[in-house]
Design an enzyme around this catalytic site. Sequence first.
Site, mmCIF file in Angstrom:
data_model
loop_
_atom_site.group_PDB
_atom_site.id
_atom_site.type_symbol
_atom_site.label_atom_id
_atom_site.label_comp_id
_atom_site.label_asym_id
_atom_site.label_seq_id
_atom_site.Cartn_x
_atom_site.Cartn_y
_atom_site.Cartn_z
ATOM 1 N N ASP A 41 0.790 -1.244 0.000
ATOM 2 C CA ASP A 41 0.000 0.000 0.000
ATOM 3 C C ASP A 41 0.828 1.303 0.000
ATOM 4 O O ASP A 41 0.506 2.236 0.759
ATOM 5 C CB ASP A 41 -0.966 0.005 1.199
ATOM 6 C CG ASP A 41 -1.958 -1.151 1.154
ATOM 7 O OD1 ASP A 41 -1.905 -1.939 0.211
ATOM 8 O OD2 ASP A 41 -2.787 -1.250 2.082
ATOM 9 N N LYS B 185 -6.955 -4.951 -2.788
ATOM 10 C CA LYS B 185 -7.699 -5.489 -1.640
ATOM 11 C C LYS B 185 -8.634 -4.433 -1.077
ATOM 12 O O LYS B 185 -8.421 -3.234 -1.284
ATOM 13 C CB LYS B 185 -6.734 -5.977 -0.559
ATOM 14 C CG LYS B 185 -5.884 -4.852 -0.015
ATOM 15 C CD LYS B 185 -4.929 -5.360 1.034
ATOM 16 C CE LYS B 185 -4.114 -4.215 1.589
ATOM 17 N NZ LYS B 185 -4.908 -3.142 2.223
ATOM 18 N N CYS C 1 -2.022 -2.602 7.763
ATOM 19 C CA CYS C 1 -1.894 -3.603 6.700
ATOM 20 C C CYS C 1 -0.631 -4.436 6.822
ATOM 21 O O CYS C 1 -0.663 -5.644 6.579
ATOM 22 C CB CYS C 1 -2.035 -2.946 5.341
ATOM 23 S SG CYS C 1 -3.741 -2.399 5.098
#
Length: 208
Positions: free
Chosen positions: A12, A110, A155
């Site tokens: 990310d 995701k 994450c």
Amino acid sequence: MINKKNALLVVDVQNDFCPGGALAIQAGDNVIPVINQIQPIFDTIIATRDWHPSNHVSFAVTHPGKNVYDVIDINGISQVLWPPHCVSGSMGAAFHPDLETDRFKLILHKGMNPALDSYSVFLENDKKTPTGLDGFLRSLEITRIFLSGLATDYCVFYSAMDAISFGFETCVVIDACCGVDIPERNIEKAIRLMKSSGIKIISSLELL
Ligand code: VGL
Ligand code: ZN
């Protein structure tokens, strides 16, 4: 030390998690030169992007009367409410322009289900729905994973915890990660839990 059975996961590294973004992590972009520097060591590099529909369950605006950073319960799953971020296809959801992306073997999205968040790159937050990454890694005979990216306490943390429970040897390159730290001391707590679960916390200097 690093061989074909090792993969680097770049989690990310998107505009919205960097300074100026919708869910900016202070100095989040400092991870980029470190990640770029370690990429050449790996044959397999996999990147993920948080990739939400505009009505996503994790956005505070989706829940009238609720505020950003409130924690609510949705069907037994605890959910932190965030500002809208990483809306699929938006500039905020794009990789940071300084991130080297040419050698990404897979880019996994995701958090696409409007009703369910996904911090981990292996399992969505119901702890059941797979993202497909486990099968991808196994078919490449990857046995050890190095994690980098954003955010250390969300994450990266949930991905590392799933990685070790799925049986991968798991290392977090801590200077290649940066955290949100909400609530206070959340990063410290995440590092403590990762260590006690058998996840190795290493520095990029140990790889170079
Ligand atoms: C993340 C908060 C909300 C992350 C994603 O990538 O760590 N954090 N969505
Ligand atoms: Zn998100």
